[in-house]
Design a protein around this motif. Structure first.
Motif, PDB file in Angstrom:
ATOM      1  N   GLY A 170       0.837  -1.196   0.000  1.00 25.86           N
ATOM      2  CA  GLY A 170       0.000   0.000   0.000  1.00 25.86           C
ATOM      3  C   GLY A 170       0.872   1.246   0.000  1.00 25.86           C
ATOM      4  N   ASP A 171       0.635   2.139   0.954  1.00 28.66           N
ATOM      5  CA  ASP A 171       1.418   3.375   1.069  1.00 28.66           C
ATOM      6  C   ASP A 171       2.650   3.215   1.960  1.00 28.66           C
ATOM      7  OD1 ASP A 171      -0.191   4.878  -0.602  1.00 28.66           O
ATOM      8  OD2 ASP A 171      -1.539   5.476   1.014  1.00 28.66           O
ATOM      9  N   TRP A 172       3.010   1.985   2.260  1.00 27.92           N
ATOM     10  CA  TRP A 172       4.131   1.717   3.165  1.00 27.92           C
ATOM     11  C   TRP A 172       5.281   1.045   2.424  1.00 27.92           C
ATOM     12  CZ3 TRP A 172       4.295   3.238   8.261  1.00 27.92           C
ATOM     13  CH2 TRP A 172       3.116   3.810   8.734  1.00 27.92           C
ATOM     14  N   LEU A 173       6.501   1.356   2.868  1.00 29.25           N
ATOM     15  CA  LEU A 173       7.711   0.765   2.300  1.00 29.25           C
ATOM     16  C   LEU A 173       8.453  -0.006   3.384  1.00 29.25           C
ATOM     17  CD1 LEU A 173       9.172   3.906   0.471  1.00 29.25           C
ATOM     18  CD2 LEU A 173       7.766   2.094  -0.537  1.00 29.25           C
ATOM     19  N   GLN A 174       8.851  -1.218   3.070  1.00 27.00           N
ATOM     20  CA  GLN A 174       9.776  -1.903   3.964  1.00 27.00           C
ATOM     21  C   GLN A 174      11.164  -1.516   3.503  1.00 27.00           C
ATOM     22  OE1 GLN A 174      10.511  -6.166   3.843  1.00 27.00           O
ATOM     23  NE2 GLN A 174      10.550  -6.200   6.085  1.00 27.00           N
ATOM     24  N   VAL A 175      11.990  -1.031   4.431  1.00 26.52           N
ATOM     25  CA  VAL A 175      13.306  -0.516   4.084  1.00 26.52           C
ATOM     26  C   VAL A 175      14.387  -1.190   4.913  1.00 26.52           C
ATOM     27  CG1 VAL A 175      12.422   1.733   3.321  1.00 26.52           C
ATOM     28  CG2 VAL A 175      13.073   1.413   5.725  1.00 26.52           C
ATOM     29  N   ARG A 176      15.615  -1.053   4.406  1.00 25.05           N
ATOM     30  CA  ARG A 176      16.810  -1.553   5.102  1.00 25.05           C
ATOM     31  C   ARG A 176      17.785  -0.401   5.204  1.00 25.05           C
ATOM     32  NH1 ARG A 176      21.902  -3.539   3.786  1.00 25.05           N
ATOM     33  NH2 ARG A 176      21.521  -3.200   1.577  1.00 25.05           N
ATOM     34  N   ASP A 177      18.433  -0.273   6.373  1.00 22.63           N
ATOM     35  CA  ASP A 177      19.435   0.781   6.530  1.00 22.63           C
ATOM     36  C   ASP A 177      20.844   0.217   6.355  1.00 22.63           C
ATOM     37  OD1 ASP A 177      20.178  -0.435   8.933  1.00 22.63           O
ATOM     38  OD2 ASP A 177      19.545   1.235  10.197  1.00 22.63           O
ATOM     39  N   PHE A 178      21.852   1.056   6.549  1.00 24.70           N
ATOM     40  CA  PHE A 178      23.231   0.649   6.291  1.00 24.70           C
ATOM     41  C   PHE A 178      23.735  -0.417   7.254  1.00 24.70           C
ATOM     42  CE2 PHE A 178      23.992   3.649   9.631  1.00 24.70           C
ATOM     43  CZ  PHE A 178      25.257   3.395  10.155  1.00 24.70           C
ATOM     44  N   GLU A 179      23.067  -0.593   8.392  1.00 27.38           N
ATOM     45  CA  GLU A 179      23.463  -1.622   9.347  1.00 27.38           C
ATOM     46  C   GLU A 179      22.716  -2.934   9.115  1.00 27.38           C
ATOM     47  OE1 GLU A 179      22.628   0.743  12.878  1.00 27.38           O
ATOM     48  OE2 GLU A 179      24.805   0.859  13.254  1.00 27.38           O
ATOM     49  N   GLY A 180      21.809  -2.935   8.113  1.00 31.68           N
ATOM     50  CA  GLY A 180      21.042  -4.131   7.797  1.00 31.68           C
ATOM     51  C   GLY A 180      19.726  -4.234   8.544  1.00 31.68           C
ATOM     52  N   ASP A 181      19.401  -3.239   9.368  1.00 32.59           N
ATOM     53  CA  ASP A 181      18.138  -3.256  10.103  1.00 32.59           C
ATOM     54  C   ASP A 181      16.981  -2.995   9.144  1.00 32.59           C
ATOM     55  OD1 ASP A 181      19.392  -3.702  12.587  1.00 32.59           O
ATOM     56  OD2 ASP A 181      19.790  -1.560  12.807  1.00 32.59           O
ATOM     57  N   ARG A 182      15.861  -3.671   9.380  1.00 35.92           N
ATOM     58  CA  ARG A 182      14.676  -3.534   8.534  1.00 35.92           C
ATOM     59  C   ARG A 182      13.529  -2.933   9.319  1.00 35.92           C
ATOM     60  NH1 ARG A 182      14.487  -8.411   4.385  1.00 35.92           N
ATOM     61  NH2 ARG A 182      16.715  -8.652   4.077  1.00 35.92           N
ATOM     62  N   ALA A 183      12.729  -2.129   8.638  1.00 39.10           N
ATOM     63  CA  ALA A 183      11.566  -1.507   9.269  1.00 39.10           C
ATOM     64  C   ALA A 183      10.625  -1.037   8.176  1.00 39.10           C
ATOM     65  CB  ALA A 183      12.004  -0.338  10.144  1.00 39.10           C
ATOM     66  N   TRP A 184       9.488  -0.496   8.598  1.00 33.55           N
ATOM     67  CA  TRP A 184       8.488   0.043   7.675  1.00 33.55           C
ATOM     68  C   TRP A 184       8.361   1.535   7.878  1.00 33.55           C
ATOM     69  CZ3 TRP A 184       5.881  -2.798   3.992  1.00 33.55           C
ATOM     70  CH2 TRP A 184       6.055  -4.183   4.049  1.00 33.55           C
ATOM     71  N   VAL A 185       8.227   2.272   6.759  1.00 36.26           N
ATOM     72  CA  VAL A 185       8.038   3.728   6.792  1.00 36.26           C
ATOM     73  C   VAL A 185       6.893   4.099   5.866  1.00 36.26           C
ATOM     74  CG1 VAL A 185      10.457   4.219   7.367  1.00 36.26           C
ATOM     75  CG2 VAL A 185       9.753   4.171   4.976  1.00 36.26           C
ATOM     76  N   TYR A 186       6.235   5.201   6.195  1.00 40.59           N
ATOM     77  CA  TYR A 186       5.157   5.707   5.353  1.00 40.59           C
ATOM     78  C   TYR A 186       5.783   6.381   4.138  1.00 40.59           C
ATOM     79  CZ  TYR A 186       0.541   7.580   4.288  1.00 40.59           C
ATOM     80  OH  TYR A 186      -0.653   7.867   3.673  1.00 40.59           O
ATOM     81  N   ARG A 187       5.387   5.943   2.948  1.00 43.04           N
ATOM     82  CA  ARG A 187       6.037   6.365   1.699  1.00 43.04           C
ATOM     83  C   ARG A 187       6.087   7.880   1.522  1.00 43.04           C
ATOM     84  NH1 ARG A 187       3.884   7.674  -2.980  1.00 43.04           N
ATOM     85  NH2 ARG A 187       1.897   6.742  -2.435  1.00 43.04           N
ATOM     86  N   SER A 188       5.010   8.589   1.868  1.00 47.91           N
ATOM     87  CA  SER A 188       4.984  10.040   1.629  1.00 47.91           C
ATOM     88  C   SER A 188       5.954  10.800   2.533  1.00 47.91           C
ATOM     89  CB  SER A 188       3.565  10.590   1.797  1.00 47.91           C
ATOM     90  OG  SER A 188       3.164  10.498   3.141  1.00 47.91           O
ATOM     91  N   MET A 189       6.556  10.134   3.491  1.00 49.26           N
ATOM     92  CA  MET A 189       7.550  10.773   4.361  1.00 49.26           C
ATOM     93  C   MET A 189       8.969  10.518   3.878  1.00 49.26           C
ATOM     94  SD  MET A 189       5.956  10.377   8.110  1.00 49.26           S
ATOM     95  CE  MET A 189       4.496  11.281   8.545  1.00 49.26           C
ATOM     96  N   THR A 190       9.068   9.995   2.642  1.00 49.95           N
ATOM     97  CA  THR A 190      10.377   9.771   2.018  1.00 49.95           C
ATOM     98  C   THR A 190      10.421  10.524   0.699  1.00 49.95           C
ATOM     99  OG1 THR A 190       9.700   7.797   0.777  1.00 49.95           O
ATOM    100  CG2 THR A 190      10.502   7.453   3.033  1.00 49.95           C
ATOM    101  N   ASN A 191      11.632  10.654   0.144  1.00 50.58           N
ATOM    102  CA  ASN A 191      11.782  11.283  -1.169  1.00 50.58           C
ATOM    103  C   ASN A 191      12.951  10.651  -1.910  1.00 50.58           C
ATOM    104  OD1 ASN A 191      14.171  12.530  -0.234  1.00 50.58           O
ATOM    105  ND2 ASN A 191      13.064  14.355   0.407  1.00 50.58           N
ATOM    106  N   LYS A 192      13.230  11.161  -3.084  1.00 51.43           N
ATOM    107  CA  LYS A 192      14.295  10.628  -3.942  1.00 51.43           C
ATOM    108  C   LYS A 192      15.514  11.553  -3.965  1.00 51.43           C
ATOM    109  CE  LYS A 192      12.239   6.926  -5.576  1.00 51.43           C
ATOM    110  NZ  LYS A 192      12.811   5.598  -5.432  1.00 51.43           N
ATOM    111  N   VAL A 193      15.736  12.300  -2.892  1.00 50.09           N
ATOM    112  CA  VAL A 193      16.910  13.165  -2.792  1.00 50.09           C
ATOM    113  C   VAL A 193      18.060  12.301  -2.258  1.00 50.09           C
ATOM    114  CG1 VAL A 193      17.895  15.222  -1.735  1.00 50.09           C
ATOM    115  CG2 VAL A 193      15.473  15.194  -2.386  1.00 50.09           C
ATOM    116  N   PRO A 194      19.135  12.125  -3.043  1.00 48.48           N
ATOM    117  CA  PRO A 194      20.195  11.197  -2.645  1.00 48.48           C
ATOM    118  C   PRO A 194      21.018  11.673  -1.450  1.00 48.48           C
ATOM    119  CG  PRO A 194      20.803  12.317  -4.680  1.00 48.48           C
ATOM    120  CD  PRO A 194      19.402  12.744  -4.355  1.00 48.48           C
TER     121      PRO A 194
END
Length: 138
Positions: free
Chosen positions: A53-77
């Motif tokens: 749906g509107d949620w993304l499962q993400v991984r950070d640089f330490e390998g931790d996984r979590a879910w974030v609401y998509r509209s609170m993210t962007n494509k700014v590198p």
């Protein structure tokens, strides 16, 4: 066969996003009813693993996984420092003068890439070149 070889790299390309808000909650599941395990600041980069749906499962640089609401993210590198210390230098090269030292977990805004070096802006405002191998992100 040629089409398969040409399209293969695109299929393996990782999708990246960064936090677009001052404080982003990382949740145990897709939805505000799931507890937030930790928070990150603006610009923090993630690799997208899946969508629900509107949620993304993400991984950070330490390998931790979590879910974030998509509209609170962007494509700014952005990149995050994965070494204990990363020197930001005036120009791309190990002999160039250091303009700032960044520490583990510091968020850097990606400005330009040149070979094995990335020009970044530190969250404190300093601009310099860092060895890409000392960071994670895009």
């Amino acid at each position: 066969m040629t089409l398969l070889l040409v399209s293969a790299p695109a299929a393996w390309a990782r999708e990246m996003v960064s936090s677009a808000v001052k404080t982003l909650n990382l949740r145990s599941g897709p939805g505000v009813g799931n507890p937030a395990h930790w928070t990150v600041t603006h610009g923090y980069p993630f690799q997208v693993l899946q969508r629900k749906g509107d949620w993304l499962q993400v991984r950070d640089f330490e390998g931790d996984r979590a879910w974030v609401y998509r509209s609170m993210t962007n494509k700014v590198p952005h990149r995050v420092v994965k070494a204990q210390v990363a020197n930001l230098r005036r120009a791309p090269g190990a002999r160039s003068p250091i303009v700032k030292k960044a520490g583990y977990g510091d968020v850097l805004r990606t400005l330009e890439r040149r070979g094995k070096w990335t020009k970044v802006r530190h969250e404190g405002g300093a601009v310099g070149w860092v060895s890409t191998s000392l960071t994670w992100g895009w």
